[in-house]
Structure formats: structure tokens, C-alpha cells
Scaffold this motif. Structure first.
Motif, PDB file in Angstrom:
ATOM      1  N   UNK A   1       0.836  -1.204   0.000  1.00 12.88           N
ATOM      2  CA  UNK A   1       0.000   0.000   0.000  1.00 12.88           C
ATOM      3  C   UNK A   1       0.868   1.249   0.000  1.00 12.88           C
ATOM      4  N   UNK A   2       2.058   1.140   0.621  1.00  8.95           N
ATOM      5  CA  UNK A   2       3.039   2.225   0.627  1.00  8.95           C
ATOM      6  C   UNK A   2       4.417   1.608   0.551  1.00  8.95           C
ATOM      7  N   UNK A   3       5.372   2.374   0.000  1.00  8.26           N
ATOM      8  CA  UNK A   3       6.770   1.982   0.046  1.00  8.26           C
ATOM      9  C   UNK A   3       7.235   1.262  -1.202  1.00  8.26           C
ATOM     10  N   UNK A   4       8.425   0.688  -1.069  1.00  8.61           N
ATOM     11  CA  UNK A   4       9.036  -0.020  -2.183  1.00  8.61           C
ATOM     12  C   UNK A   4       9.905  -1.132  -1.615  1.00  8.61           C
ATOM     13  N   UNK A   5       9.871  -2.292  -2.230  1.00 12.04           N
ATOM     14  CA  UNK A   5      10.704  -3.428  -1.823  1.00 12.04           C
ATOM     15  C   UNK A   5      11.367  -3.983  -3.075  1.00 12.04           C
ATOM     16  N   UNK A   6      12.653  -4.286  -2.925  1.00 12.38           N
ATOM     17  CA  UNK A   6      13.394  -4.894  -4.031  1.00 12.38           C
ATOM     18  C   UNK A   6      13.469  -6.400  -3.784  1.00 12.38           C
ATOM     19  N   UNK A   7      12.933  -7.157  -4.741  1.00 14.43           N
ATOM     20  CA  UNK A   7      12.972  -8.623  -4.692  1.00 14.43           C
ATOM     21  C   UNK A   7      14.141  -9.103  -5.549  1.00 14.43           C
ATOM     22  N   UNK A   8      14.957  -9.996  -4.973  1.00 13.29           N
ATOM     23  CA  UNK A   8      15.988 -10.686  -5.760  1.00 13.29           C
ATOM     24  C   UNK A   8      15.808 -12.176  -5.518  1.00 13.29           C
ATOM     25  N   UNK A   9      15.977 -12.997  -6.565  1.00 10.79           N
ATOM     26  CA  UNK A   9      15.820 -14.435  -6.349  1.00 10.79           C
ATOM     27  C   UNK A   9      16.882 -15.241  -7.072  1.00 10.79           C
ATOM     28  N   UNK A  10      16.884 -16.538  -6.784  1.00  9.12           N
ATOM     29  CA  UNK A  10      17.915 -17.436  -7.300  1.00  9.12           C
ATOM     30  C   UNK A  10      17.674 -17.825  -8.758  1.00  9.12           C
ATOM     31  N   UNK A  11      16.581 -17.339  -9.366  1.00 10.81           N
ATOM     32  CA  UNK A  11      16.402 -17.478 -10.811  1.00 10.81           C
ATOM     33  C   UNK A  11      17.071 -16.318 -11.544  1.00 10.81           C
ATOM     34  N   UNK A  12      17.564 -15.320 -10.803  1.00  9.68           N
ATOM     35  CA  UNK A  12      18.221 -14.164 -11.413  1.00  9.68           C
ATOM     36  C   UNK A  12      17.315 -12.945 -11.543  1.00  9.68           C
ATOM     37  N   UNK A  13      16.085 -13.035 -11.030  1.00  5.89           N
ATOM     38  CA  UNK A  13      15.188 -11.878 -11.092  1.00  5.89           C
ATOM     39  C   UNK A  13      15.596 -10.819 -10.073  1.00  5.89           C
ATOM     40  N   UNK A  14      15.529  -9.575 -10.485  1.00  5.27           N
ATOM     41  CA  UNK A  14      15.735  -8.441  -9.585  1.00  5.27           C
ATOM     42  C   UNK A  14      14.633  -7.454  -9.922  1.00  5.27           C
ATOM     43  N   UNK A  15      13.641  -7.331  -9.030  1.00  4.79           N
ATOM     44  CA  UNK A  15      12.406  -6.632  -9.386  1.00  4.79           C
ATOM     45  C   UNK A  15      11.938  -5.745  -8.235  1.00  4.79           C
ATOM     46  N   UNK A  16      11.898  -4.440  -8.452  1.00  2.39           N
ATOM     47  CA  UNK A  16      11.250  -3.592  -7.443  1.00  2.39           C
ATOM     48  C   UNK A  16       9.739  -3.747  -7.509  1.00  2.39           C
ATOM     49  N   UNK A  17       9.106  -3.686  -6.334  1.00  6.67           N
ATOM     50  CA  UNK A  17       7.632  -3.694  -6.307  1.00  6.67           C
ATOM     51  C   UNK A  17       7.171  -2.431  -5.608  1.00  6.67           C
ATOM     52  N   UNK A  18       6.125  -1.821  -6.182  1.00  7.64           N
ATOM     53  CA  UNK A  18       5.570  -0.565  -5.669  1.00  7.64           C
ATOM     54  C   UNK A  18       4.057  -0.737  -5.467  1.00  7.64           C
ATOM     55  N   UNK A  19       3.422   0.184  -4.743  1.00  7.03           N
ATOM     56  CA  UNK A  19       1.982   0.048  -4.472  1.00  7.03           C
ATOM     57  C   UNK A  19       1.169  -0.145  -5.751  1.00  7.03           C
ATOM     58  N   UNK A  20       0.221  -1.073  -5.672  1.00  8.56           N
ATOM     59  CA  UNK A  20      -0.641  -1.355  -6.818  1.00  8.56           C
ATOM     60  C   UNK A  20      -0.125  -2.453  -7.706  1.00  8.56           C
ATOM     61  N   UNK A  21       1.098  -2.942  -7.417  1.00  3.89           N
ATOM     62  CA  UNK A  21       1.675  -4.023  -8.214  1.00  3.89           C
ATOM     63  C   UNK A  21       1.687  -5.303  -7.375  1.00  3.89           C
TER      64      UNK A  21
END
Ligand code: MN
Length: 317
Positions: A82-102
Motif C-alpha cells: 500500500x506504501x513503500x518499495x521493496x526490491x525482490x531478488x531471487x535465485x532465478x536471477x530476477x531483480x524486481x522492485x515492487x511498488x503500491x498497486x503491483x
């Protein structure tokens, strides 16, 4: 559920609706979450097996979320802000920021590792949920996967603004891939009047308040509790303070008994032991590249055997 076995402090409105208080749990070094599922006598809502609600927290001059690389097996993680931002990294090689509404949906299959962090430069508030979905037996040995959904179905229904995260509702369908009949939707009240949403009688449902106050069956719902609604309903009549946001979770009852321990969802003690050994030995789960911290070590296993529980909390022998 007979009245005499009801946990203290749990209010019942009708035979189907029960208000279940959550409890605070530390997550990583800097975050405390409200854990709303599993509960002692309600382990699941459909295949939703874990519900953490965090924030809103002021992280303007704090690190925010800092969860180093850790493994998962047997589940999907569903992240919604609902607020903020988190950066996801995983062992498949994805690096993806997530923001509200996603929406982020990570499928562990047999094994994946990931980390979740607030970026160094982040918004001043952090507020969201992380949910887990138990994978059914036929899907849990499958390949790991990660999907980021920047666009989700949204519509206004009377005085309710609906965002569909998972599943189908009112003729709309989410792009998120799940493996059992499941629903996840954010409901924002645009006005105070009762709104009616179509439900499936074969689904069981629960509601949590993300902010504000909602009301179902004359029972007020505020952040920090889960309102179990049960099954057999064809409409949800929701009232509340305008601007309140709630999350509706549902699904067909998940009948497979589960062992949940640390970040693993399995079926028996041996499976959990094997997952733990593989993680500690650097096998199976892969490596999260570019994370600043070393992987989280698994806690020690309990000295007793882990037992599978069914959806109402009973042990399955
Ligand atoms: Mn995780």
C-alpha cells in the motif's frame, strides 16, 4: 466449533463468522509484522496458508525491510504494497522492485531462494502484506517461477473500488497464476453504504483490514485481526469508513494436511529435514546474486518430530 473449545478473546457473530486476533512477529532485523494466519484452529483460507500484515511504518530514517536470502519450498509468495518499495531478488536471477498497486507472485516449486529489501533510497512509509499459498501435491514439485504484475483488473462497484490480485471475481480475472481455486482482492470503500460483492458458496473466505474500519455481519474489523467468514455465502455485504481498505481472501477448502516449518511447506517431517539440510549445504535452492548479506541460516529443528496438521489445526497421523 463448540463454544467451550473457543480460544479466549475470540468473538463470534454467527456460526460462520469468527474474529481471530493476530499476533506480532519480528521479520528480519527492522520489521515487525502482524501474523493473521495460520491461527490455532484455522490454519488456512482456501490454499492461503500464511498472512503477514506489516506497517504502516515510518522508515524515513531507518533501513526499512531487510530480509536476507532465504529458501522456500511447497508454496507461492504473494506480495502487495500500500506504501513503500521493496526490491525482490531471487535465485532465478530476477531483480524486481515492487511498488503500491503491483503484485509479485513467486512460485517455489521444489525450491527457490530470495531476498526482500527496502532500497537504500526509499519512500518514508512502508505498508503491505505478504501471503503464502500452499501448492497442491501435483504442483509442488514443479519448476520455480517469478512473476511481476504491474497491471491488475480494477473497477468500481457501487461504493467499492475493487482491485483483483488473484483469481476471478464479478467476471474479471487476474493474470496471476495459481494452482487451486483461489481469490485475493483489495476492497476500498469509496462511501459508507453497504456494498454487495458476489461470492462463491463453495469457497471459504476471510477478510482483513489493511487500514480504516470495515464492518461485516455488524462486526467491526480493524487492522490486526482476521475475520473468518466461512463458506456457503453468495454475497459479501461490507460497510465501513470511506477510504478504508480491506483484503478479501478465499478459496476452495484445501484438504491436504501440511507441515509448515520456517520457510518450508511440506507434507511430513522427513521432507522438512531434507529441505533444511539442502539449504544449509548450499544445494537445491540456488544462489541470490548481488545481495549484500550472506544467506540466512535455518534455525535448529525442534527435538520432536514435526506433524502434519489439517486445515482446522488437528494433527494428521
Ligand atoms: Mn520469503
Amino acid at each position: 466449533m463448540p463454544a467451550e473449545t473457543r480460544p479466549p478473546g475470540v468473538a463470534t457473530v454467527d456460526p460462520g463468522s469468527v474474529l481471530l486476533p493476530g499476533h506480532d512477529v519480528p521479520l528480519g532485523r527492522y520489521t515487525t509484522v502482524r501474523r493473521l494466519l495460520p491461527q490455532r484452529t484455522r490454519r488456512l483460507v482456501g490454499a492461503w496458508c500464511f498472512v503477514d500484515h506489516f506497517g504502516p511504518d515510518d522508515v524515513a530514517r531507518r533501513p526499512g525491510m531487510e530480509v536476507p536470502p532465504h529458501p522456500h519450498t511447497g508454496l507461492q509468495t504473494v506480495t502487495w504494497l500500500l506504501d513503500g518499495e521493496i526490491l525482490h531478488r531471487d535465485s532465478l536471477g530476477n531483480e524486481q522492485p515492487i511498488r503500491p498497486g503491483q503484485l509479485n507472485v513467486m512460485t517455489s516449486g521444489h525450491g527457490i531462494a530470495h531476498s526482500e529489501r527496502s532500497p537504500a533510497e526509499h519512500p518514508p512509509l512502508m505498508h503491505g502484506v505478504q501471503l503464502w499459498v500452499a501448492l497442491p501435491d501435483q504442483a509442488r514439485a514443479g519448476a520455480a517461477d517469478f512473476a511481476h504484475h504491474a497491471e491488475l483488473p480494477r473497477w468500481r462497484d457501487g461504493e467499492l473500488d475493487v482491485t483483483l490480485l488473484v483469481g476471478e471475481l464479478a467476471g474479471e480475472r487476474s493474470p496471476a497464476r495459481v494452482h487451486t481455486p483461489l481469490l485475493g482482492a483489495q476492497l476500498e470503500l469509496a462511501g459508507p453504504a453497504a456494498a454487495g460483492l458476489p461470492l462463491r458458496r463453495d469457497f471459504e473466505y476471510a477478510l482483513l483490514a489493511l487500514d480504516g474500519v470495515g464492518e461485516v455481519d455488524d462486526l467491526p474489523l480493524t487492522p490486526g485481526a482476521l475475520l473468518w467468514l466461512g463458506s456457503g455465502r453468495d454475497t459479501l455485504r461490507l460497510r465501513g469508513e470511506p477510504g478504508s481498505r480491506l483484503m478479501l481472501l478465499g478459496g476452495t477448502p484445501f484438504e491436504e494436511p501440511l507441515v509448515m516449518w520456517w520457510n518450508f511447506v511440506g507434507r511430513d517431517h522427513e521432507e522438512i529435514v531434507a529441505a533444511r539440510e539442502d539449504w544449509m549445504a548450499g544445494r537445491r535452492f540456488g544462489v541470490v546474486a548481488d545481495d549484500p548479506d550472506p544467506p540466512l541460516p535455518a534455525p535448529a529443528l525442534p527435538t520432536v518430530r514435526l506433524k502434519a496438521r489439517d486445515r482446522s489445526g488437528g494433527f494428521h497421523v
